[in-house]
Scaffold this active site. Sequence first.
Site, PDB file in Angstrom:
ATOM      1  N   GLN A  73       0.842  -1.195   0.000  1.00 51.32           N
ATOM      2  CA  GLN A  73       0.000   0.000   0.000  1.00 51.32           C
ATOM      3  C   GLN A  73       0.887   1.259   0.000  1.00 51.32           C
ATOM      4  O   GLN A  73       0.579   2.242  -0.670  1.00 51.32           O
ATOM      5  CB  GLN A  73      -0.913   0.001   1.235  1.00 51.32           C
ATOM      6  CG  GLN A  73      -2.054   1.012   1.169  1.00 51.32           C
ATOM      7  CD  GLN A  73      -3.170   0.605   0.223  1.00 51.32           C
ATOM      8  OE1 GLN A  73      -3.246  -0.532  -0.209  1.00 51.32           O
ATOM      9  NE2 GLN A  73      -4.037   1.541  -0.095  1.00 51.32           N
ATOM     10  N   ALA A 103      -6.386   4.447  -0.010  1.00 50.10           N
ATOM     11  CA  ALA A 103      -6.162   4.547   1.431  1.00 50.10           C
ATOM     12  C   ALA A 103      -4.687   4.783   1.718  1.00 50.10           C
ATOM     13  O   ALA A 103      -3.820   4.191   1.072  1.00 50.10           O
ATOM     14  CB  ALA A 103      -6.607   3.257   2.113  1.00 50.10           C
ATOM     15  N   SER A 108      -6.070   0.792   4.918  1.00 51.00           N
ATOM     16  CA  SER A 108      -6.836   0.036   3.925  1.00 51.00           C
ATOM     17  C   SER A 108      -7.413  -1.237   4.514  1.00 51.00           C
ATOM     18  O   SER A 108      -6.711  -1.997   5.187  1.00 51.00           O
ATOM     19  CB  SER A 108      -5.944  -0.338   2.737  1.00 51.00           C
ATOM     20  OG  SER A 108      -6.625  -1.247   1.887  1.00 51.00           O
ATOM     21  N   HIS A 110      -7.969  -3.743   2.894  1.00 50.45           N
ATOM     22  CA  HIS A 110      -7.310  -4.873   2.228  1.00 50.45           C
ATOM     23  C   HIS A 110      -6.197  -5.474   3.104  1.00 50.45           C
ATOM     24  O   HIS A 110      -5.800  -6.609   2.893  1.00 50.45           O
ATOM     25  CB  HIS A 110      -6.775  -4.467   0.856  1.00 50.45           C
ATOM     26  CG  HIS A 110      -7.851  -4.301  -0.173  1.00 50.45           C
ATOM     27  ND1 HIS A 110      -8.531  -5.370  -0.720  1.00 50.45           N
ATOM     28  CD2 HIS A 110      -8.392  -3.196  -0.741  1.00 50.45           C
ATOM     29  CE1 HIS A 110      -9.429  -4.930  -1.592  1.00 50.45           C
ATOM     30  NE2 HIS A 110      -9.365  -3.612  -1.624  1.00 50.45           N
ATOM     31  N   ASP A 117     -12.297  -6.907  -3.781  1.00 51.22           N
ATOM     32  CA  ASP A 117     -12.854  -6.141  -4.878  1.00 51.22           C
ATOM     33  C   ASP A 117     -13.397  -7.159  -5.869  1.00 51.22           C
ATOM     34  O   ASP A 117     -12.686  -8.089  -6.255  1.00 51.22           O
ATOM     35  CB  ASP A 117     -11.786  -5.271  -5.540  1.00 51.22           C
ATOM     36  CG  ASP A 117     -11.300  -4.155  -4.618  1.00 51.22           C
ATOM     37  OD1 ASP A 117     -12.031  -3.800  -3.674  1.00 51.22           O
ATOM     38  OD2 ASP A 117     -10.192  -3.643  -4.838  1.00 51.22           O
ATOM     39  N   GLU A 169     -17.675   2.913  -3.707  1.00 50.06           N
ATOM     40  CA  GLU A 169     -16.999   1.813  -4.403  1.00 50.06           C
ATOM     41  C   GLU A 169     -17.948   0.626  -4.546  1.00 50.06           C
ATOM     42  O   GLU A 169     -18.010  -0.234  -3.668  1.00 50.06           O
ATOM     43  CB  GLU A 169     -15.735   1.377  -3.642  1.00 50.06           C
ATOM     44  CG  GLU A 169     -14.670   2.459  -3.566  1.00 50.06           C
ATOM     45  CD  GLU A 169     -13.334   1.936  -3.060  1.00 50.06           C
ATOM     46  OE1 GLU A 169     -13.249   0.754  -2.619  1.00 50.06           O
ATOM     47  OE2 GLU A 169     -12.361   2.707  -3.113  1.00 50.06           O
ATOM     48  N   HIS A 172     -16.318  -2.953  -3.838  1.00 50.90           N
ATOM     49  CA  HIS A 172     -15.563  -3.306  -2.619  1.00 50.90           C
ATOM     50  C   HIS A 172     -16.494  -3.911  -1.571  1.00 50.90           C
ATOM     51  O   HIS A 172     -17.333  -3.225  -1.005  1.00 50.90           O
ATOM     52  CB  HIS A 172     -14.873  -2.050  -2.070  1.00 50.90           C
ATOM     53  CG  HIS A 172     -14.028  -2.283  -0.847  1.00 50.90           C
ATOM     54  ND1 HIS A 172     -12.650  -2.204  -0.868  1.00 50.90           N
ATOM     55  CD2 HIS A 172     -14.359  -2.587   0.425  1.00 50.90           C
ATOM     56  CE1 HIS A 172     -12.188  -2.439   0.356  1.00 50.90           C
ATOM     57  NE2 HIS A 172     -13.213  -2.672   1.153  1.00 50.90           N
TER      58      HIS A 172
END
Length: 197
Positions: A73, A103, A108, A110, A117, A169, A172
């Site tokens: 990230q 992010a 994030s 993730h 996603d 989003e 997401h």
Amino acid sequence: DKQDWRLVLVNKQHRLDGEYDIQLAYPDMTRIKGYKMYLDERILNSVYDLFAAAKAAGHELFFRSGHRTVALQQTYYNNKMKERLGQGYSVEKAAELVEKTLAPPGASEHHTGLALDITTPAWQEAGGHLISSFEDTAAAKWLFENAHLYGFILRYPKDKVDITHYSYEPWHYRYVGVEHATAIYEQGLCLEEYLDQ
């Protein structure tokens, strides 16, 4: 229970201060289409169930993005910042623009392995851009109405941008478990609001 692993909150206000410690596993790629990326192994069966249900309803899904390290990230973030600074923006303005869609490291979902996603193979073939018009696809509409039945919520809804501080989003999705996802869906909340109750 605020300690429920399924309800971990990661956002711009609640950042991880290091890598998130979880057991990661690759999904069985014979059971889902998409990129081979890690997820929290505890949610794999729910992912398979979601993809199978979508397929049974006539929608092929594509697993586009899963777990991402804080370090990765940071790389994405640095590249985007460099791009914006190169366009002549101040550091503050560049960060503001970058963080509308990306992010900051540690912020994030993730990082948790609980977020994915989701697009479709057709969407990927058409360029695969993560843009809000994905909401107009039949698969996105199906996901929006059914993901909670498998424990997933649309994490950044259109009408909650001022609370989530992330752009809308429609691709997401975040695992929170069936009972939490159903309550969030039925009450029209975002995760932040649900956790505040």
